[in-house]
Design a protein around this motif. Sequence first.
Motif, short mmCIF file in Angstrom:
data_model
loop_
_atom_site.label_atom_id
_atom_site.label_comp_id
_atom_site.label_asym_id
_atom_site.label_seq_id
_atom_site.Cartn_x
_atom_site.Cartn_y
_atom_site.Cartn_z
N GLY A 1 17.80 79.46 51.00
CA GLY A 1 16.48 78.92 51.25
C GLY A 1 16.26 78.38 52.64
O GLY A 1 15.36 77.57 52.84
N HIS A 2 17.03 78.83 53.60
CA HIS A 2 16.86 78.31 54.96
C HIS A 2 16.44 79.37 55.98
O HIS A 2 16.33 79.09 57.16
N SER A 3 16.15 80.58 55.51
CA SER A 3 15.66 81.61 56.43
C SER A 3 14.77 82.58 55.67
O SER A 3 14.84 82.69 54.45
N GLY A 4 13.93 83.26 56.41
CA GLY A 4 13.08 84.30 55.84
C GLY A 4 12.19 83.81 54.70
O GLY A 4 11.62 82.72 54.76
N LEU A 5 12.08 84.62 53.67
CA LEU A 5 11.24 84.27 52.52
C LEU A 5 11.75 83.01 51.81
O LEU A 5 10.96 82.23 51.30
N GLY A 6 13.06 82.84 51.78
CA GLY A 6 13.63 81.65 51.16
C GLY A 6 13.17 80.38 51.86
O GLY A 6 12.85 79.37 51.22
N TYR A 7 13.12 80.43 53.20
CA TYR A 7 12.64 79.27 53.96
C TYR A 7 11.18 78.97 53.61
O TYR A 7 10.80 77.82 53.42
N GLU A 8 10.36 80.01 53.55
CA GLU A 8 8.95 79.81 53.24
C GLU A 8 8.76 79.20 51.85
O GLU A 8 7.91 78.33 51.65
N ALA A 9 9.57 79.63 50.89
CA ALA A 9 9.51 79.05 49.55
C ALA A 9 9.98 77.59 49.59
O ALA A 9 9.36 76.71 48.97
N THR A 10 11.07 77.32 50.30
CA THR A 10 11.57 75.96 50.43
C THR A 10 10.51 75.06 51.05
O THR A 10 10.24 73.95 50.56
N LYS A 11 9.91 75.52 52.11
CA LYS A 11 8.88 74.75 52.82
C LYS A 11 7.70 74.45 51.91
O LYS A 11 7.24 73.30 51.82
N ALA A 12 7.19 75.46 51.22
CA ALA A 12 6.03 75.27 50.35
C ALA A 12 6.33 74.31 49.22
O ALA A 12 5.53 73.41 48.92
N LEU A 13 7.48 74.46 48.58
CA LEU A 13 7.85 73.57 47.48
C LEU A 13 8.05 72.15 47.98
O LEU A 13 7.60 71.18 47.36
N SER A 14 8.72 72.00 49.11
CA SER A 14 8.97 70.69 49.70
C SER A 14 7.65 69.98 50.01
O SER A 14 7.47 68.80 49.67
N GLU A 15 6.74 70.69 50.64
CA GLU A 15 5.45 70.11 51.01
C GLU A 15 4.62 69.75 49.79
O GLU A 15 3.76 68.87 49.86
N ALA A 16 4.86 70.42 48.67
CA ALA A 16 4.13 70.14 47.43
C ALA A 16 4.75 69.00 46.63
O ALA A 16 4.26 68.66 45.55
N GLY A 17 5.85 68.42 47.13
CA GLY A 17 6.45 67.27 46.48
C GLY A 17 7.61 67.58 45.56
O GLY A 17 8.08 66.71 44.83
#
Length: 121
Positions: free
Chosen positions: A36-52
């Motif tokens: 979850g730290h690059s590519g699509l995984g990063y984008e998923a991590t970022k979105a979930l993180s920002e959503a709480g």
Amino acid sequence: MRIQKPINSGFNASSIASDVLNGIDIKGKTALITGGHSGLGYEATKALSEAGTHVVVGVRDMGSASDALSELINITILPLDLSDINSVRTFAAYVHANRYVFDYVICNAGVKAPVLVPCTF
């Protein structure tokens, strides 16, 4: 040949990960994302993180993951090399000992193709 049919989801090629979560309350949930730290995984991590959502990210390279995820909140980075059974066991033991319960699991880690060696017999 099968022709793809639209599913009328409301998303298109310009949609981003946070668009999918818009209007969905996932605060306080916990997710596991491998790779979850690059590519699509990063984008998923970022979105979930920002959503709480608290996101546990399993990674092979702790250094590059720490750098990539340093700006995000609600993140726990843990070593996890899926090609090493001892790493998987250590990760699982840590998750079990710390009583993690995952609401979402995103299996995103890529696998590098092995080097092909010519057979010489």
